[in-house]
Design an enzyme around this catalytic site. Structure first.
Site, PDB file in Angstrom:
ATOM      1  N   HIS A  67       0.834  -1.212   0.000  1.00  0.00           N
ATOM      2  CA  HIS A  67       0.000   0.000   0.000  1.00  0.00           C
ATOM      3  C   HIS A  67       0.863   1.253   0.000  1.00  0.00           C
ATOM      4  O   HIS A  67       0.560   2.222  -0.700  1.00  0.00           O
ATOM      5  CB  HIS A  67      -0.937   0.005   1.202  1.00  0.00           C
ATOM      6  CG  HIS A  67      -1.829  -1.181   1.274  1.00  0.00           C
ATOM      7  ND1 HIS A  67      -2.575  -1.486   2.396  1.00  0.00           N
ATOM      8  CD2 HIS A  67      -2.105  -2.160   0.369  1.00  0.00           C
ATOM      9  CE1 HIS A  67      -3.265  -2.596   2.172  1.00  0.00           C
ATOM     10  NE2 HIS A  67      -2.993  -3.027   0.960  1.00  0.00           N
ATOM     11  N   HIS A  85      -9.065  -2.444  -5.028  1.00  0.00           N
ATOM     12  CA  HIS A  85      -7.948  -2.684  -4.126  1.00  0.00           C
ATOM     13  C   HIS A  85      -6.922  -3.616  -4.767  1.00  0.00           C
ATOM     14  O   HIS A  85      -5.707  -3.444  -4.557  1.00  0.00           O
ATOM     15  CB  HIS A  85      -8.415  -3.274  -2.797  1.00  0.00           C
ATOM     16  CG  HIS A  85      -7.271  -3.400  -1.832  1.00  0.00           C
ATOM     17  ND1 HIS A  85      -6.785  -2.326  -1.117  1.00  0.00           N
ATOM     18  CD2 HIS A  85      -6.473  -4.448  -1.516  1.00  0.00           C
ATOM     19  CE1 HIS A  85      -5.749  -2.716  -0.397  1.00  0.00           C
ATOM     20  NE2 HIS A  85      -5.546  -4.010  -0.622  1.00  0.00           N
ATOM     21  N   ASP A 126      -2.955  -2.844  -5.141  1.00  0.00           N
ATOM     22  CA  ASP A 126      -1.874  -3.775  -4.819  1.00  0.00           C
ATOM     23  C   ASP A 126      -0.944  -3.972  -6.008  1.00  0.00           C
ATOM     24  O   ASP A 126       0.286  -4.009  -5.862  1.00  0.00           O
ATOM     25  CB  ASP A 126      -2.446  -5.131  -4.411  1.00  0.00           C
ATOM     26  CG  ASP A 126      -2.948  -5.171  -2.978  1.00  0.00           C
ATOM     27  OD1 ASP A 126      -2.645  -4.247  -2.196  1.00  0.00           O
ATOM     28  OD2 ASP A 126      -3.650  -6.142  -2.639  1.00  0.00           O
ATOM     29  N   HIS A 138      -0.117 -10.983  -5.202  1.00  0.00           N
ATOM     30  CA  HIS A 138       1.239 -10.470  -5.045  1.00  0.00           C
ATOM     31  C   HIS A 138       2.270 -11.411  -5.672  1.00  0.00           C
ATOM     32  O   HIS A 138       3.191 -10.963  -6.371  1.00  0.00           O
ATOM     33  CB  HIS A 138       1.556 -10.292  -3.559  1.00  0.00           C
ATOM     34  CG  HIS A 138       0.592  -9.412  -2.846  1.00  0.00           C
ATOM     35  ND1 HIS A 138       0.465  -8.071  -3.128  1.00  0.00           N
ATOM     36  CD2 HIS A 138      -0.304  -9.678  -1.857  1.00  0.00           C
ATOM     37  CE1 HIS A 138      -0.455  -7.545  -2.347  1.00  0.00           C
ATOM     38  NE2 HIS A 138      -0.938  -8.500  -1.575  1.00  0.00           N
TER      39      HIS A 138
END
Length: 305
Positions: free
Chosen positions: A77, A234, A238, A261
């Site tokens: 973030h 969101h 990311d 991720h």
């Protein structure tokens, strides 16, 4: 030209997974420093460059590690805020193992950065231009970088929970789009996953104040959603943060489908393993105007805060 902060910016809060109190200080840095974390609570204050090659693969966050096992986790973030505000050089002092989660989004980081302001340095800025498609696939998850004159992010998610369902969104990240469209979107999880995470020593600092919790067709977090498609927004946030571990802004289109991720990190490894798929370009005024962070103002943030 490259940028850094005009002054220190301080954040204090709790780590999402560790549950530990932590203080972070963003400090101005010289040209060509990049983004570097420094663990001030450890003897010698070891530094960890925010480089994709230093990332430990994790499905729930992005974690840096050095060769002695020192870590800084949940950097995504803050990295997104730095990328979205056009900060190229910064030294980040942190007195614990995890960046604070704050409200679960990047909005507080953005507000602090924009309020401090940026200064231009006497060094040219280079961007990474994508020259041909590079893609990684694992089961139903895929992530791809393709040529584009701007950074674009196109993301799709699909969850069985009716409150999430299938969501898709694409944004050109130039002209402050990150601040206006993505920075206030919070991390999320399914209620069924919370107990499992805590049993594994994760989400110890998670609350309804720093995450959106879904349960079937319900949103359990008081106040509900900030955007009807907050979940996919969101995931885009990311992705921007994880892409910034490439070490420079990217001129290309990122397409993610059920990616996280680990997939974005795997994509960066695949990209840099293929020298003919990318090149550095020195940014002139026209190129720089197409990068994230250009034209960002407090007015953009006030529109979503």
């Amino acid at each position: 030209m490259q940028t850094t902060l005009k002054s220190d910016v301080v954040f204090e809060g709790t780590g999402l997974h560790s549950g530990e109190a932590v203080r972070v200080v963003l400090k101005p840095a010289a040209a060509n420093t990049g983004v570097v974390f420094r663990r001030t609570d450890i003897a010698g204050q070891p530094k960890l460059p925010a480089d994709f090659r230093n990332v430990i693969v994790s499905p729930l966050n992005t974690r840096l590690s050095n060769d002695t096992g020192v870590i800084v986790s949940t950097i995504e973030h803050l990295m997104a805020a730095l990328a979205g505000c056009g900060v190229h050089n910064v030294l980040i002092d942190i007195d614990g193992p995890e960046v604070p989660i704050l409200d679960g989004s990047a909005a507080s980081f953005v507000r602090g950065i924009v309020a401090a302001g940026l200064v231009r340095l006497s060094a040219p800025l280079k961007a990474i231009e994508i020259l041909r498609d590079v893609e990684v696939v694992e089961g139903e998850a895929r992530a791809k970088l393709s040529p584009s004159t701007t950074l674009q992010i196109d993301f799709e998610i699909a969850f069985a929970d009716a409150a999430i369902g299938r969501q898709q969104k694409m944004l050109n990240m130039a002209n402050g789009a990150f601040v206006r469209e993505l920075c206030d979107s919070r991390t999320f999880c399914r209620s069924a996953d919370v107990d499992a995470m805590r049993a594994n020593g994760l989400a110890l600092g998670g609350t309804y104040e720093n995450a959106v919790v879904f349960d079937g067709d319900k949103v359990l977090t008081p106040g509900g959603l900030r955007h009807a498609d907050e979940a996919v927004r969101h995931k885009m946030l990311d992705a921007l943060g994880d892409l910034y571990t490439a070490g420079a802004p990217i001129l290309g289109r990122y397409t993610g489908s059920r990616a996280g991720h680990a997939m974005t990190n795997k994509l960066l490894h695949a990209l840099f393993d293929q020298p003919d798929a990318w090149r550095f370009v020195t940014c002139d005024v026209q190129i720089a105007a197409r990068l994230p962070g250009v034209g960002v103002s407090l007015a953009d943030l006030d529109a979503v805060a």
